[in-house]
Structures are given as C-alpha cells and as structure tokens.
Design a protein around this motif. Sequence first.
Motif, PDB file in Angstrom:
ATOM      1  N   ASP A 177       0.839  -1.203   0.000  1.00 26.45           N
ATOM      2  CA  ASP A 177       0.000   0.000   0.000  1.00 26.45           C
ATOM      3  C   ASP A 177       0.874   1.254   0.000  1.00 26.45           C
ATOM      4  O   ASP A 177       0.577   2.229  -0.684  1.00 26.45           O
ATOM      5  N   SER A 178       1.959   1.208   0.783  1.00 27.08           N
ATOM      6  CA  SER A 178       2.826   2.379   0.874  1.00 27.08           C
ATOM      7  C   SER A 178       3.547   2.640  -0.435  1.00 27.08           C
ATOM      8  O   SER A 178       3.726   3.786  -0.835  1.00 27.08           O
ATOM      9  N   ILE A 179       3.963   1.565  -1.095  1.00 30.49           N
ATOM     10  CA  ILE A 179       4.608   1.747  -2.394  1.00 30.49           C
ATOM     11  C   ILE A 179       3.606   2.338  -3.379  1.00 30.49           C
ATOM     12  O   ILE A 179       3.927   3.237  -4.151  1.00 30.49           O
ATOM     13  N   ASN A 180       2.386   1.857  -3.316  1.00 30.50           N
ATOM     14  CA  ASN A 180       1.381   2.336  -4.262  1.00 30.50           C
ATOM     15  C   ASN A 180       1.036   3.797  -4.049  1.00 30.50           C
ATOM     16  O   ASN A 180       0.499   4.436  -4.946  1.00 30.50           O
ATOM     17  N   ARG A 181       1.303   4.320  -2.858  1.00 31.97           N
ATOM     18  CA  ARG A 181       1.067   5.746  -2.707  1.00 31.97           C
ATOM     19  C   ARG A 181       2.339   6.488  -2.337  1.00 31.97           C
ATOM     20  O   ARG A 181       2.292   7.604  -1.839  1.00 31.97           O
ATOM     21  N   LEU A 182       3.486   5.847  -2.600  1.00 29.88           N
ATOM     22  CA  LEU A 182       4.798   6.463  -2.367  1.00 29.88           C
ATOM     23  C   LEU A 182       4.908   7.076  -0.975  1.00 29.88           C
ATOM     24  O   LEU A 182       5.374   8.196  -0.816  1.00 29.88           O
ATOM     25  N   ASP A 183       4.471   6.341   0.006  1.00 31.10           N
ATOM     26  CA  ASP A 183       4.563   6.801   1.391  1.00 31.10           C
ATOM     27  C   ASP A 183       5.994   6.538   1.862  1.00 31.10           C
ATOM     28  O   ASP A 183       6.280   5.546   2.526  1.00 31.10           O
ATOM     29  N   ARG A 184       6.908   7.448   1.504  1.00 36.16           N
ATOM     30  CA  ARG A 184       8.340   7.232   1.716  1.00 36.16           C
ATOM     31  C   ARG A 184       8.737   6.872   3.135  1.00 36.16           C
ATOM     32  O   ARG A 184       9.492   5.917   3.328  1.00 36.16           O
ATOM     33  N   PRO A 185       8.284   7.597   4.149  1.00 36.04           N
ATOM     34  CA  PRO A 185       8.759   7.252   5.500  1.00 36.04           C
ATOM     35  C   PRO A 185       8.445   5.803   5.858  1.00 36.04           C
ATOM     36  O   PRO A 185       9.283   5.126   6.462  1.00 36.04           O
ATOM     37  N   VAL A 186       7.280   5.314   5.460  1.00 32.69           N
ATOM     38  CA  VAL A 186       6.936   3.933   5.784  1.00 32.69           C
ATOM     39  C   VAL A 186       7.825   2.980   4.998  1.00 32.69           C
ATOM     40  O   VAL A 186       8.319   1.986   5.528  1.00 32.69           O
ATOM     41  N   MET A 187       8.051   3.294   3.715  1.00 29.08           N
ATOM     42  CA  MET A 187       8.918   2.427   2.915  1.00 29.08           C
ATOM     43  C   MET A 187      10.318   2.358   3.520  1.00 29.08           C
ATOM     44  O   MET A 187      10.889   1.273   3.672  1.00 29.08           O
TER      45      MET A 187
END
Lengths: 300, 528, 325
Positions: free
Chosen positions: C279-289
């Motif tokens: 999900d984080s990759i799909n919305r480019l949630d950098r800190p989580v990645m």
Amino acid sequence: MSTTTAPPPRVETPLRRFAAEFAESRIAVGGLVVFVLIALGALFAPWITPQNPYDLMQIDIMDGRQPPGTSGGAGFTFWLGTDDQGRDMFSAILYGLRISLLVGAGSALIAAMVGASLGLIAAYAGGRTDSAIMRLVDLQLSFPAILVALMILAFLGKGILNVVLALVIVEWAYYARTVRGSALVERRREYIEAAHCLALPTHRILFRHLLPNCLPPLIVVATMQVARAIALEATLSFLGLGVPITEPSLGLLIANGYQYMLSGHYWISFYPGIALLITIVSINLVGDHLRDVLNPRLKR
Amino acid sequence: MRFSLRKAALAAVPALALGAAGAAQAQSITIAVEAPITSVDPHFHNLSPNNGLADVIFGALVNYDERVRPQPGLAVSWRAVDDTTWEFRLRPSVRFHNGNPFTAEDVAFTLARVPTVPNSPSSFATFTRPIVGVEILDPLTIRFRTAAPYPLIVTDLASVRILNRATHEGATTEDFNSGRVAIGAGPYRLVAFRQGDRVELERFDGYWGERPAYQRATLRMITNNAARTAALLAGDVDAIAAVPTSDLARLRADQRFVISEADSVRLIYLALDHSRDANSPGIQDAEGRPITDRNPLRDVRVRRALSMAIDRAAISQRVMEGTSIPAGQFLPEGTYAYVPELRPTPFDLEGARRLLAEAGYPNGFRITLAGPNDRYVNDARIIQAIGQMWTRAGVRTAVEAMPWTAYVPRSDRQEFSAFLYGWGSASGEPSSPLRALVATFNRERGMGPSNRGRYSNPEVDRLLEEALRTVDDAARERILQQAIRVVFEDVGIIPIHIQKNIWAMRRGIAHVARADELTRPQDFRPAN
Amino acid sequence: MTVYLLRRLFQAFGVVVAMSVLVFVGVYGIGNPVDILISPDADQMERERAIRALGLDRPLWEQYVWFVANALQGDLGRSFAYNEPALQLILQRMPATLELAFAAMILAVAIGLPLGLYAGLHPHSPASKAIMAGSILGFSLPTFWVGLMLIMLFAVHLGWLPSNGRGATAEFLGVQWSFLTANGLAHLAMPAFNLALFKISLVIRLTRAGVREAMLMDYVKFARAKGLSPRRVTFVHVLKNILIPVVTVTGLELGGTIAFSVVTETVFSWPGMGKLIIDSINRLDRPVMVAYLMIIVLMFVVINLLVDILYTVLDPRVRIEGKAA
C-alpha cells in the motif's frame, strides 16, 4: 565418423562418462526431451503459430475471451481460446515461452556466473575480501527480492532486459552464499591441499578443482532459481511491473488470466499455467538428475 | 474481547449468512471496499475512501444525493445575499455523538481548522480558501464573505465535514484514528479503526436524518479484486464495492447475489501533447524516424481522426463488459451543464484515414500510447484496445502501461504524447474538469493544474473565467455549455467513456448506488 | 570467538549504515509522493504547500541528515498517508506478519523434513518419486496463483475456510495474536500454507540431498558397520549432519518469508507489514517504505549473525577456521 561394425575400444572421456550416467535415468532423459521440444517450439514460434500475438494489427478485441475451439475472424481456429485482447492463446503461449525462458535462463545463468565467481573468491581468499563480499551478500539478501526488483524497475522502467537485470541483482547473492559455503568446506579437503602443494595457479585451483566440487549445491540452487526467476517474473507482472503488457510472458499471461478465474474463462490462465508447469518440471527433472550425476561424493 | 467473540460467532457460520436472515444478520452488515481508508480525521487527506468514511461519521453543511446534486445537510438553506456574501441557515437541534449541540460556532471552528491540519498530503484548504470572512449572526445563521464572486461555494462546502469546537479544539489526526475524538454528527459512530484491515461502526441513534437500517456496520478493506469477489462468494462479507468487470457476468447469473449500479461522474479520456511544435516524444513518421518539423497532434484534423478511429461501443462491450457509457463530453446526461447535442464521436475508420491523409499523413505515423495499469477500471486493457484501433487506422501504436506511481511523475514531466487519464468531477458539475484539464496551465491563478498535455485555447479560458464569476445558476450553465462545446469541437482531449459504479451484495440487501463512488453503510438496507 | 563476534557486529553495523543510504536514495528516486497523494482537485499552490509541509522541498542530503538524526532517537519519520509514526504503524502490523511467517516456517519444517528424510532414505520407492514430483510442483507455481486456487477451492466451492482477512485475536504478552483462537486459526490456515508451499519444497529437497550424501559418508558407513540400529543412524548421525544446510536455509528463508509475505498478504488481504508496504509503495509513502526496509535490513543482519554463530557451533570444521582467523 567411423562406422565400423566391431565396437571400437571406447575412450573413456569425462563427457562420455557423464552422458552415459545421465542416460541411466529415463525420467531425466524424458525431461530433457520435453524441454528441448519446448525450447524448439519457443525458438521457432513465428513459423509455428497462426498469429503474431505481439502485432496489434493481427489481433482484434472482438475476438476476445473466445473459448477453446472457436473459429476466429482471421480464418483459423483458436484451439486454446483467446485472451481478453483477442490473442490466440496457443500463439501467445509459444511467444510467451520465448520471453519466460529468456528471462528465467538468462538471469539464472548470469546470476550464477557472477555469484559463483564471487563466492569462490570469497571462500578462497578469505580475510578482508571474504568479509567484503559476504557483507555485500548480506546487503543484497537484506533487501526483499520483490522490493529490489520493484525499485530497479521503477528506476529503469519496464522491459525484458530490465527484468533480467533486476532478477540477476536479486539472485546472485544466493549463488555466492551457496558456493562459498561448500567451498569453505571443500577448501579444507586433501585434494585442494595437494593442489596447493603442486603449486598450481590459483585460477586453476579455483575453477578446475574447487568449482566442480561445489557444483552439486550450485546446481540445486540453479534449477530452483530458474524456476524461481520465472515465477518471480510472473509475480512482478502480477504486481504490474514485469514485461511490457503488449508482449506478455507466460507469467503475465497467467497474471492477466487470473482476473478471469472466478468468471469461468479458465483457459486464459489455465493453459499458460500448464505450459509454465511443464517447462519448469522438465528443467527440474534434468537438474535433479544432473546433481546426482555430477556429485563426486555420490560416485561409486 | 466481547467483540472478538461476536466476530468468531459470525465467522463460524459463513454458510448460514447466505440463508434466511437471522436476527444477528439483520442487525449488522459487512461491506468490502476496494481502497484503503487511511485516516478518520476528515480534514487530513482529501482522498475518496477517507471522504466516504467521513460521510458516515461526520456531516457537512451541504450533502450530495446519489446523483451528486447538492441537498440540505447540516444547513437547511442557503442564499447569496450579494455577489460576495452567502448566508447559510443551520439545522436546529442537531447533536454530535457525544451529545454536544451543533451551532454556528462549530462551523466557524471547522473553517479555521481545515488549513491548519499538520502534514496534510492533500489539504481541504482548497475548499475553504475562497472564504475570507465568517460572520455569526445567531447560533443557527452564518454568513461567508468571498473576495470575488464565487458560485462554487455550495459544492465546495459539501466537502468540508463539520467538527465540534468543544470536542475538537487541539485534536490531532492521531486522536481521530485512535477513536478518542472520532465524534461527528453523522449516522454512525466509530467503534474501532484498524488500519489496512477494517473499520467498525455502530449506529448513532441521535442522528438528525433518516435512521440507517443496520445497527452495526463493518467496512473491510480488500484491495485485491479477485479476493473481494471471492469474499462475497464465500459469504465472508455481505456486499462488495467496485465489482471487477470480469466477475460481473458470473455474479449477475448467480441467484444468491444482486447488483446495484449507477453512472459515475468519472470520465476516462486521452490527453494529447499540445505543447511541442515538433519532436513530440512518442511520435515518429511511418518509417520510424522522428518528426522534426511539426507535431501532428497540433492539427485538429489529426486529433479528430484519432477520436474517430476509436470504436467506443466495442470498448464498452468487450473491455468494460457493459459497465461504461461512450462519452462525448466531461459528464453524463442529466448533470448540470450537459450539452445534449454533443454526442460521442461515431466510429469511422475510413473517415479517420481520410482526415489523416488530408492533414498530410497518407501513410499515417507512429505513436506511443501510455497509461496506468492499476488505477482506473481496466485501464491497461483500454489502451491496448485503442492501440489496435489506431493501428488499423494507419497510426501504428505502441502501448506502454505502467504502475500509477511510475506513470504520474512521467506524465507530469510531459514525457508522453498520448496518454490515458480519468477525471472524477466530485462536485458533479463541469467547472472542475474545465478548470483542471483544459484551461491554460497557469500556476499563479491555479488554472490547468492537471492539464498535462498543455492544451490552451483562449476562448475556453475566457468562457471559464466568465462562468466562475457568474453567480446565477442558469446563466452560468449556458456559459459552461459553450465552453464545453469549444473544447470538444477542438478535440482538446479525446473522451472515451464514463464509468459505471458497480456494487454486488447478497440477495436480501438493497443498495442505493451512488454516482460519486462512495460506499456508505447508510445506503444499504434489507430488501423486502 | 569474542573478537570474531565483535568484528561481525561491526560489519553488521556498516551494513545497516550503507543500507540506510541506499534505501533512502532508492526510495527518493522513485517519484514525488505528492503527485500520488494529492487530490486531483488541488491546484498548483496547494501542491506546493503539500511539498513544503512534507519537507520535500529540501535537498536530498538535508532530508537524509534529518532522517538519521531522528532515527538515532528512535523516530523513523511519520507516514505521509496516515500521519502517524512510521515505526508505530509497522510495529502494529508486525504481529500479523510474524505469526504468518512462523506458521509457514513451522509448516515447512513439519511437512518438509519428514518427507525429505523419507525420500532420501528410500530414493527409489514410488512414494519418494511422488514426493519429489510434488516438491517440483511446489516451487513451480507462482504464489499468487496458488493463493487464488486455494481460495476458490476451500472458501468458494467447499466453504470450509474463510476466504481472506485475519480472524479474531486474543491477547498474549500484550500483543493481539490470532493463532490463539479457533476463528483466527481458520483464517491463518490458507495464507500460511500458501506462503509455506515454496519452503516445503525447499526443505524436502535440501533434506533429501543431505540424506543421500550423508548415507555415503564414511562416518555413516562406519556407524552402520558398527551395528547401530538404522533408526539411530538416521536420527543421530544423518539428521545431525543435514541440519546444517537446513538451519542455514531456514534461517535465511525466515527473513525471506517475512519479506515475501507481501504477495500472500495481498492475495489474502492479510493486514500485516507486507500489505502495508505494498500500500505504501502504491502511494509512495516514503517514510513507511524507508522504515520498513530498515527494519527488514536489521532483521536480516541479525538473522545472518545468528546463522553464522549457529554454523560455528554446529560445524566443527568452520569453528576451527573461525578460531584460526
């Protein structure tokens, strides 16, 4: 060359011995035959198939999702049905095989060469070199394969070569670790010490003595990795990052058809799945037996 | 623990769920939604799934009905006092979940909070920015002043969910997510928010509006299409949103399930590169050499030919399996400022070839058509189908589909010549797509922010600006219609189709399908 | 031994630092998260505001310095999408993934080891051939495809198991676990098996290969010649020897399993870390990645360290070398 009636005195070359031992298993030979047939089919796909599924001119969306055995507008029968874009599944599978084999075998081969060399060097050199290489392996393995591939493909964009590159980067570390592991053990054995005493050059010891004895685990890993590479490519396609959608590999065909499994259009995903299965099983049958044949410790 | 036992009991009898409704079943409903809800804070992230949940827990001054028409919400009426002053009369005796009364103070508080939510990746401040002054006349009457005439204030306020000053002073996004201050004036109250998994809701019996049918509701986030359908088939959930088109036929044929559908306000279209005079990145001549002296897409005949070469009916039938309506403009029939005579361009292969020849491309040219593969319904399939059609018309097309995260940055850098996008007009009227998609790109004035092909037509800009100044609804409608005519006669973008929104549920449940794609438990009830 | 350990620890630290740079630069290169996160309705000004609000207008090195400074205090950044600490988000999801991965590993060893042992001891029996054929199938099929087949069969057609999601949980050691409830186990069964499939095949093949080699080794021949019972030879001499590769691979694969649960969690809507990262990759949630990758890196480094130590303990030849070095 010589066609004498009396059997000539056979020269016992390693290759002959190897071929004879390999031929002992009928299953393995069968696997090899099937694999060669598949490889030939993939190689000559443009001459065998009724349609070039990658040419947008030749496919028609109005032929989409036809069940196996339907006759299409183009004047031939879709023996295995068509996918959602109207691609003849038989043609698409053979073309897809080309890509899957290229991706799977290509990446496994390159990764094995890179990985095995580094693993051997690490085990043989020891010390700093060993630590450096093995930390690189740790570094590599600490990245989940999928994420590495995802990032590489996000950087480079889609494309067959990029997928191969991503798979090599993902997989070389497995080979390095495996080869180093067995080389570490082999290195302590008498024959290597004997080779040392004979003052043989390092590369000769590495590749002529150490490597062959590290081969069995390498082959186990390699057969698995070919399968894994093909499956990983399919997974990447499933996640939307594999090969281009207009030139589907077997994996992408399965991933596309997967969406139709619940609706009864089973053939879109089923036949490519079977093709993938047969391919991988035949590779593994060969690899399995190769391991037994090549393992010096199983020699009688 | 109490609630996990209840769930255990429910899940242990999935087979029963399909049978006659037991007492527990009539009381609760489980709905699978297609996208993750990321926050309960209604002002944190302007994102469709979050707005859907906000509609359940909170309330806004203006509500949308299922056709995206503004209806009285927490405000019972509104009027323009003059061109820059609006008066809203608030609904009396409305209470929040914690019993606090709703007054004009809460509206003023909400408007002040919206632009100050920290770290918001997409703020709701766009909706409150035009309001420069707030005046409370009495606890149930409030006036807003705008700097310039601003007719969109009513629809904008439908996106701003009202909070309670007494409860939410200093509340953070985390406080909302933990449930501590997830208190609104909506039909359901929050029981638990489990990120990436589910939202548990319980009916609020003090709700001012129509009482929802189900005592308890669970929204499960099942993002994988096949898994969502499987969950419905297996009886794990009662209803699913965004039914994959490939599973629709099966669900329609299955007596255990019913379908609800509504025409959406989302247009799927192709944007074209208008900005370059030559060397458009994805375009080569028929022999594959770059075209260095001109950009074919700048010629309206070429654009028209490309539109004519698309068999929209075939896409609707074969790719979308009947879940789309071929489109000739931004919004479907029956919406504000719809232009009746603007029909979808008819499919005409010969006509397309003729126009191309006339424009100086008797042998066609080559083009790359790009699009996402994980964003819109069947997006990658649509561009492949268009690729086939264009190739037949003589424009040899290479299709490039990629994940949304790779696609958006590249299209923002204008790396594509022809590319697929979708636009949902959340406000149900065409000024939003006109402003965002086809107005000349202008940072200072906030025009054309999503105009990635950089289409520019002074006539469109002039009409749009005039419309945005016109407070009278009927007069504005005429101006907007004129702007739409100009855009589509000039083929500024190539419209493909309007999506339909599809839900599926087990028989025995009825659902009011919404045009705005929101899935809300209050829209479900037992059928009788 | 202590020196060796310290050196390994120091190297591990170097790996972590190097990875943090790589991860940061890699994640940074994928794209601008604001483009993905922002509502299409937003205008250019709102876009610039969001970029500033998330600190994305700063140069990369500055963002990295901030990241390291905060990371040293245990703060791996806040999720763009959730506005909660990334670490907290991941830790919340971790039990779900851990129980899935451990269930898969347990299944893999519980099923794989006996089957592999049998196949190695009786290489020519039809049952062994069937086992080996099955193991080939096991890693031939793509995980996502098997996952859907399992759902089709057990949830849709037979209705025995729930189709997806995590079941009821119960608290143990302050964490919610689903394997403690019957409902939770029912939800766990399919995804765990799906994830285990590949590992089962791996364990079977490793065990079989190990057994076949060990049976020809002098010490096994000697043990048999000494008249030890076949049972004792198998379970003491052979098993001990083949445990080394199995331990190595299982250790390595545990991390891999946790990482690879991405696919299984997507197919089964399992609310674990893998689902979060996709999900984080799909919305480019950098800190989580970044936080996720750093946690995975740490985990792998620790696992590798442990495997190395175990190796040293289990294989005398390596131990001697470790001392010599």
